[in-house]
Design a protein around this motif. Structure first.
Motif, mmCIF file in Angstrom:
data_model
loop_
_atom_site.group_PDB
_atom_site.id
_atom_site.type_symbol
_atom_site.label_atom_id
_atom_site.label_comp_id
_atom_site.label_asym_id
_atom_site.label_seq_id
_atom_site.Cartn_x
_atom_site.Cartn_y
_atom_site.Cartn_z
ATOM 1 N N LEU A 114 3.391 -21.570 18.653
ATOM 2 C CA LEU A 114 2.112 -22.271 18.685
ATOM 3 C C LEU A 114 1.781 -22.860 17.312
ATOM 4 O O LEU A 114 1.404 -24.035 17.199
ATOM 5 C CB LEU A 114 1.010 -21.306 19.131
ATOM 6 C CG LEU A 114 -0.413 -21.881 19.168
ATOM 7 C CD1 LEU A 114 -0.545 -22.920 20.271
ATOM 8 C CD2 LEU A 114 -1.432 -20.762 19.363
ATOM 9 N N ARG A 137 4.322 -25.851 16.190
ATOM 10 C CA ARG A 137 4.100 -27.125 16.885
ATOM 11 C C ARG A 137 2.741 -27.719 16.499
ATOM 12 O O ARG A 137 2.603 -28.950 16.416
ATOM 13 C CB ARG A 137 4.197 -26.930 18.396
ATOM 14 C CG ARG A 137 4.084 -28.244 19.179
ATOM 15 C CD ARG A 137 5.116 -29.257 18.726
ATOM 16 N NE ARG A 137 4.944 -30.550 19.392
ATOM 17 C CZ ARG A 137 5.509 -31.679 19.010
ATOM 18 N NH1 ARG A 137 6.312 -31.699 17.961
ATOM 19 N NH2 ARG A 137 5.300 -32.799 19.673
ATOM 20 N N THR A 138 1.747 -26.875 16.237
ATOM 21 C CA THR A 138 0.446 -27.378 15.794
ATOM 22 C C THR A 138 0.580 -28.107 14.460
ATOM 23 O O THR A 138 0.050 -29.208 14.273
ATOM 24 C CB THR A 138 -0.568 -26.226 15.655
ATOM 25 O OG1 THR A 138 -0.754 -25.593 16.930
ATOM 26 C CG2 THR A 138 -1.915 -26.732 15.161
ATOM 27 N N SER A 150 0.308 -32.080 13.873
ATOM 28 C CA SER A 150 -0.683 -32.523 12.889
ATOM 29 C C SER A 150 -0.076 -33.514 11.911
ATOM 30 O O SER A 150 -0.724 -34.475 11.492
ATOM 31 C CB SER A 150 -1.248 -31.322 12.132
ATOM 32 O OG SER A 150 -1.954 -30.450 13.002
ATOM 33 N N GLY A 198 -3.285 -32.062 16.420
ATOM 34 C CA GLY A 198 -2.614 -30.769 16.358
ATOM 35 C C GLY A 198 -3.498 -29.645 16.850
ATOM 36 O O GLY A 198 -3.093 -28.824 17.684
ATOM 37 N N PHE A 199 -4.730 -29.615 16.362
ATOM 38 C CA PHE A 199 -5.643 -28.547 16.767
ATOM 39 C C PHE A 199 -6.149 -28.733 18.196
ATOM 40 O O PHE A 199 -6.439 -27.762 18.886
ATOM 41 C CB PHE A 199 -6.806 -28.449 15.782
ATOM 42 C CG PHE A 199 -6.424 -27.837 14.468
ATOM 43 C CD1 PHE A 199 -6.199 -26.460 14.364
ATOM 44 C CD2 PHE A 199 -6.255 -28.611 13.337
ATOM 45 C CE1 PHE A 199 -5.822 -25.889 13.161
ATOM 46 C CE2 PHE A 199 -5.870 -28.045 12.120
ATOM 47 C CZ PHE A 199 -5.659 -26.679 12.034
ATOM 48 N N TRP A 221 -4.259 -29.868 20.598
ATOM 49 C CA TRP A 221 -3.174 -29.323 21.416
ATOM 50 C C TRP A 221 -3.218 -27.800 21.426
ATOM 51 O O TRP A 221 -3.054 -27.169 22.478
ATOM 52 C CB TRP A 221 -1.818 -29.802 20.896
ATOM 53 C CG TRP A 221 -0.674 -29.184 21.636
ATOM 54 C CD1 TRP A 221 -0.201 -29.517 22.872
ATOM 55 C CD2 TRP A 221 0.117 -28.067 21.199
ATOM 56 N NE1 TRP A 221 0.838 -28.691 23.228
ATOM 57 C CE2 TRP A 221 1.058 -27.795 22.225
ATOM 58 C CE3 TRP A 221 0.130 -27.289 20.043
ATOM 59 C CZ2 TRP A 221 1.989 -26.773 22.130
ATOM 60 C CZ3 TRP A 221 1.064 -26.274 19.947
ATOM 61 C CH2 TRP A 221 1.978 -26.014 20.977
ATOM 62 N N ALA A 222 -3.449 -27.175 20.268
ATOM 63 C CA ALA A 222 -3.526 -25.716 20.198
ATOM 64 C C ALA A 222 -4.667 -25.201 21.066
ATOM 65 O O ALA A 222 -4.518 -24.206 21.787
ATOM 66 C CB ALA A 222 -3.713 -25.270 18.751
ATOM 67 N N CYS A 223 -5.799 -25.882 21.011
ATOM 68 C CA CYS A 223 -6.940 -25.500 21.851
ATOM 69 C C CYS A 223 -6.594 -25.628 23.324
ATOM 70 O O CYS A 223 -6.927 -24.756 24.129
ATOM 71 C CB CYS A 223 -8.144 -26.374 21.495
ATOM 72 S SG CYS A 223 -9.610 -26.082 22.519
#
Length: 205
Positions: A146, A149-150, A154, A162-163, A165-167
């Protein structure tokens, strides 16, 4: 914040319309989502078991749906090629997933050969200890996957993407349950593919 949530919604829409057309895949994602919520709860009391549940149930059902049931040819619903979908995939496309899966499968093998993980941990003395170490290692792998890839996303598209996608990934279990709870019913009725009536087809690519 509204722009950030728009990015999350865009990522969710692309993921749904491009990679979740099979009702079998959707149903497997429903099972995966429930297991991930259970794993989330276990994080506070038994992280090792959370890692085992997350990977052995959550990831196996989720990725098997993509690998075995999701169509990979030309997408006639949205009139785009499979190669196009893979090229714009924000998260782990099939190539990146194959690398991640290879690392996942190698961890138990490494722990069998080197139970002390090259001096980093106390070697397991029985199967329960081996399962515990494997679960913890898989948990770290998930967190590392996680985070990496974030950061990568980014750098490619900017921190907000990036964030976002993480969310999206962390909240996927909640969103998948909301989106796919009717999929088993549709599948029992003989509907193998979602007609995607809720999605607007793309222009030709």
């Amino acid at each position: 914040m509204p722009r950030f949530m728009d990015k999350v919604r865009t990522l969710r829409l692309d993921d749904h319309r491009y990679y979740h057309q099979s009702r079998i895949n959707q149903t497997l994602h429903l099972v995966s989502a429930v297991s991930f919520l259970y794993a989330y709860a276990l994080l506070f009391t038994d992280p090792a078991t959370a890692g085992l549940v997350g990977w052995l149930v959550g990831m196996v059902t989720r990725q098997s749906g993509h690998i075995f049931w999701e169509p990979r040819g030309h997408d006639h619903i949205h009139n785009v090629s499979y190669e196009y979908k893979e090229s714009i995939k924000a998260g782990y496309n099939m190539h990146r997933k194959s690398v991640l899966i290879a690392v996942w499968l190698s961890i138990p093998v490494v722990l069998q050969v080197r139970p002390d993980l090259f001096g980093l941990i106390e070697p397991a003395r029985d199967f329960a200890g081996f399962a515990h170490d494997t679960g913890i290692a898989w948990l770290f792998l998930g967190a590392a996957g996680l985070a990496l890839r974030t950061v990568h996303l980014s750098l490619l598209r900017g921190p907000s993407w990036g964030f976002a996608w993480a969310c999206k990934v962390l909240t996927d279990p909640f969103h998948n349950i909301d989106l796919y709870w009717k999929s088993p019913i549709a599948l029992l009725r003989g509907e193998l593919f979602d007609p995607m009536d809720d999605c607007v087809p793309d222009a030709s690519h």
